[in-house]
Design a protein around this motif. Structure first.
Motif, PDB file in Angstrom:
ATOM      1  N   UNK A  70       0.832  -1.207   0.000  1.00 11.61           N
ATOM      2  CA  UNK A  70       0.000   0.000   0.000  1.00 11.61           C
ATOM      3  C   UNK A  70       0.868   1.259   0.000  1.00 11.61           C
ATOM      4  N   UNK A  71       1.983   1.206   0.688  1.00 12.84           N
ATOM      5  CA  UNK A  71       2.856   2.377   0.796  1.00 12.84           C
ATOM      6  C   UNK A  71       3.883   2.476  -0.328  1.00 12.84           C
ATOM      7  N   UNK A  72       4.118   1.405  -1.071  1.00 13.04           N
ATOM      8  CA  UNK A  72       5.216   1.364  -2.042  1.00 13.04           C
ATOM      9  C   UNK A  72       5.071   2.406  -3.149  1.00 13.04           C
ATOM     10  N   UNK A  73       3.912   2.513  -3.744  1.00 13.48           N
ATOM     11  CA  UNK A  73       3.742   3.437  -4.876  1.00 13.48           C
ATOM     12  C   UNK A  73       3.860   4.899  -4.433  1.00 13.48           C
ATOM     13  N   UNK A  74       3.164   5.328  -3.371  1.00 10.59           N
ATOM     14  CA  UNK A  74       3.337   6.728  -2.969  1.00 10.59           C
ATOM     15  C   UNK A  74       4.767   7.068  -2.522  1.00 10.59           C
ATOM     16  N   UNK A  75       5.397   6.174  -1.774  1.00 13.40           N
ATOM     17  CA  UNK A  75       6.761   6.428  -1.317  1.00 13.40           C
ATOM     18  C   UNK A  75       7.713   6.452  -2.512  1.00 13.40           C
ATOM     19  N   UNK A  76       7.572   5.522  -3.428  1.00 18.02           N
ATOM     20  CA  UNK A  76       8.416   5.502  -4.622  1.00 18.02           C
ATOM     21  C   UNK A  76       8.218   6.748  -5.468  1.00 18.02           C
ATOM     22  N   UNK A  77       6.970   7.182  -5.616  1.00 19.62           N
ATOM     23  CA  UNK A  77       6.693   8.398  -6.379  1.00 19.62           C
ATOM     24  C   UNK A  77       7.307   9.632  -5.740  1.00 19.62           C
ATOM     25  N   UNK A  78       7.180   9.740  -4.425  1.00 22.45           N
ATOM     26  CA  UNK A  78       7.777  10.883  -3.727  1.00 22.45           C
ATOM     27  C   UNK A  78       9.298  10.860  -3.828  1.00 22.45           C
ATOM     28  N   UNK A  79       9.876   9.676  -3.722  1.00 22.38           N
ATOM     29  CA  UNK A  79      11.324   9.554  -3.848  1.00 22.38           C
ATOM     30  C   UNK A  79      11.778   9.950  -5.245  1.00 22.38           C
ATOM     31  N   UNK A  80      11.044   9.514  -6.265  1.00 24.26           N
ATOM     32  CA  UNK A  80      11.366   9.879  -7.648  1.00 24.26           C
ATOM     33  C   UNK A  80      11.286  11.392  -7.840  1.00 24.26           C
ATOM     34  N   UNK A  81      10.192  11.995  -7.365  1.00 26.95           N
ATOM     35  CA  UNK A  81      10.012  13.430  -7.539  1.00 26.95           C
ATOM     36  C   UNK A  81      11.051  14.243  -6.765  1.00 26.95           C
ATOM     37  N   UNK A  82      11.564  13.690  -5.683  1.00 26.74           N
ATOM     38  CA  UNK A  82      12.616  14.356  -4.925  1.00 26.74           C
ATOM     39  C   UNK A  82      13.970  14.218  -5.625  1.00 26.74           C
ATOM     40  N   UNK A  83      14.240  13.041  -6.171  1.00 29.55           N
ATOM     41  CA  UNK A  83      15.548  12.778  -6.777  1.00 29.55           C
ATOM     42  C   UNK A  83      15.726  13.419  -8.147  1.00 29.55           C
ATOM     43  N   UNK A  84      14.663  13.509  -8.924  1.00 31.76           N
ATOM     44  CA  UNK A  84      14.793  13.975 -10.308  1.00 31.76           C
ATOM     45  C   UNK A  84      15.414  15.367 -10.411  1.00 31.76           C
ATOM     46  N   UNK A  85      14.924  16.381  -9.682  1.00 34.31           N
ATOM     47  CA  UNK A  85      15.578  17.691  -9.810  1.00 34.31           C
ATOM     48  C   UNK A  85      17.028  17.681  -9.306  1.00 34.31           C
ATOM     49  N   UNK A  86      17.289  16.899  -8.257  1.00 32.53           N
ATOM     50  CA  UNK A  86      18.657  16.817  -7.750  1.00 32.53           C
ATOM     51  C   UNK A  86      19.591  16.203  -8.777  1.00 32.53           C
ATOM     52  N   UNK A  87      19.154  15.124  -9.400  1.00 32.94           N
ATOM     53  CA  UNK A  87      19.998  14.455 -10.389  1.00 32.94           C
ATOM     54  C   UNK A  87      20.176  15.305 -11.644  1.00 32.94           C
ATOM     55  N   UNK A  88      19.152  16.063 -12.015  1.00 33.54           N
ATOM     56  CA  UNK A  88      19.289  16.945 -13.176  1.00 33.54           C
ATOM     57  C   UNK A  88      20.349  18.004 -12.912  1.00 33.54           C
ATOM     58  N   UNK A  89      20.455  18.444 -11.662  1.00 34.29           N
ATOM     59  CA  UNK A  89      21.444  19.450 -11.306  1.00 34.29           C
ATOM     60  C   UNK A  89      22.839  18.857 -11.203  1.00 34.29           C
ATOM     61  N   UNK A  90      22.944  17.636 -10.681  1.00 29.93           N
ATOM     62  CA  UNK A  90      24.243  17.036 -10.378  1.00 29.93           C
ATOM     63  C   UNK A  90      24.860  16.324 -11.568  1.00 29.93           C
ATOM     64  N   UNK A  91      24.042  15.636 -12.333  1.00 27.68           N
ATOM     65  CA  UNK A  91      24.592  14.811 -13.416  1.00 27.68           C
ATOM     66  C   UNK A  91      25.102  15.683 -14.564  1.00 27.68           C
ATOM     67  N   UNK A  92      26.145  15.209 -15.242  1.00 24.31           N
ATOM     68  CA  UNK A  92      26.675  15.978 -16.373  1.00 24.31           C
ATOM     69  C   UNK A  92      25.660  16.019 -17.514  1.00 24.31           C
ATOM     70  N   UNK A  93      25.657  17.131 -18.203  1.00 25.31           N
ATOM     71  CA  UNK A  93      24.759  17.299 -19.346  1.00 25.31           C
ATOM     72  C   UNK A  93      25.295  16.494 -20.521  1.00 25.31           C
ATOM     73  N   UNK A  94      24.399  15.804 -21.253  1.00 26.28           N
ATOM     74  CA  UNK A  94      24.878  15.059 -22.421  1.00 26.28           C
ATOM     75  C   UNK A  94      25.341  16.022 -23.510  1.00 26.28           C
TER      76      UNK A  94
END
Length: 180
Positions: free
Chosen positions: A134-158
């Motif tokens: 029951x908790x997996x989808x909301x927690x995974x979604x929140x984790x994804x939404x938290x990580x995506x902007x961070x990774x866009x900032x940190x990862x090298x641009x192609x």
């Protein structure tokens, strides 16, 4: 001496594999999905199935299988910490009899009737997996939404390839006037 051993172990077993994943050319989206999926699968309160489940889901969604399994292994201590809270949550959700989770009480349960004790633990584990599901989808979604902007900032641009587009003026000038 022991600090240098721990530092070397951390660099060799955790930091270097994560850096290698970042250098593989994964997009921030794929890496965020991989980390979120690996984390959610890694805390599944059923010992021994996280590797198989992570591999199957990563293959299904065409993610990096090694990265997904690595993340699930890195969050394994959370799995051990969250087993009892998941069991308690599942027992509460399904209105089951309270389970005594101290070692002495469990030993006493097994001494009285080991089949009944196994059955009670089996049902408690199923309730824990249900609470996790029951908790997996909301927690995974929140984790994804938290990580995506961070990774866009940190990862090298192609590297982008610039294509030269012929100018329209040259093409128009090439057409004879009587055809225009």
């Amino acid at each position: 001496m022991s600090t240098s051993i721990i530092t070397a172990f951390f660099k060799r077993r955790i930091a270097q594999p994560v850096l290698n994943l970042l250098r593989q050319g994964m997009t921030p989206h794929k890496l965020a999905v991989t980390v979120a999926l690996g984390s959610v699968v890694g805390i599944l309160p059923a010992l021994g199935v996280t590797t198989v489940m992570g591999t199957a889901l990563a293959a299904r969604f065409r993610l990096n299988i090694a990265a997904t399994v690595l993340v699930s292994y890195l969050v394994h201590p959370l799995q051990l910490l969250l087993i009892i809270p998941f069991i308690k949550m599942g027992i509460f959700m399904f209105g089951l009899d309270d389970l005594k989770l101290t070692l002495d009480e469990m030993i006493a349960m097994f001494k009285m009737d080991w089949l009944a004790a196994l059955n009670k633990l089996w049902i408690a584990n199923l309730a824990a997996v249900s609470a996790w599901a029951i908790l997996a989808v909301p927690v995974g979604g929140m984790l994804y939404l938290t990580l995506l902007p961070l990774l866009k900032r940190v990862m090298p641009k192609p590297a982008t390839t610039v294509f030269e587009v012929p100018e329209v003026v040259e093409i128009v000038e090439a057409v004879p006037e009587h055809q225009v």
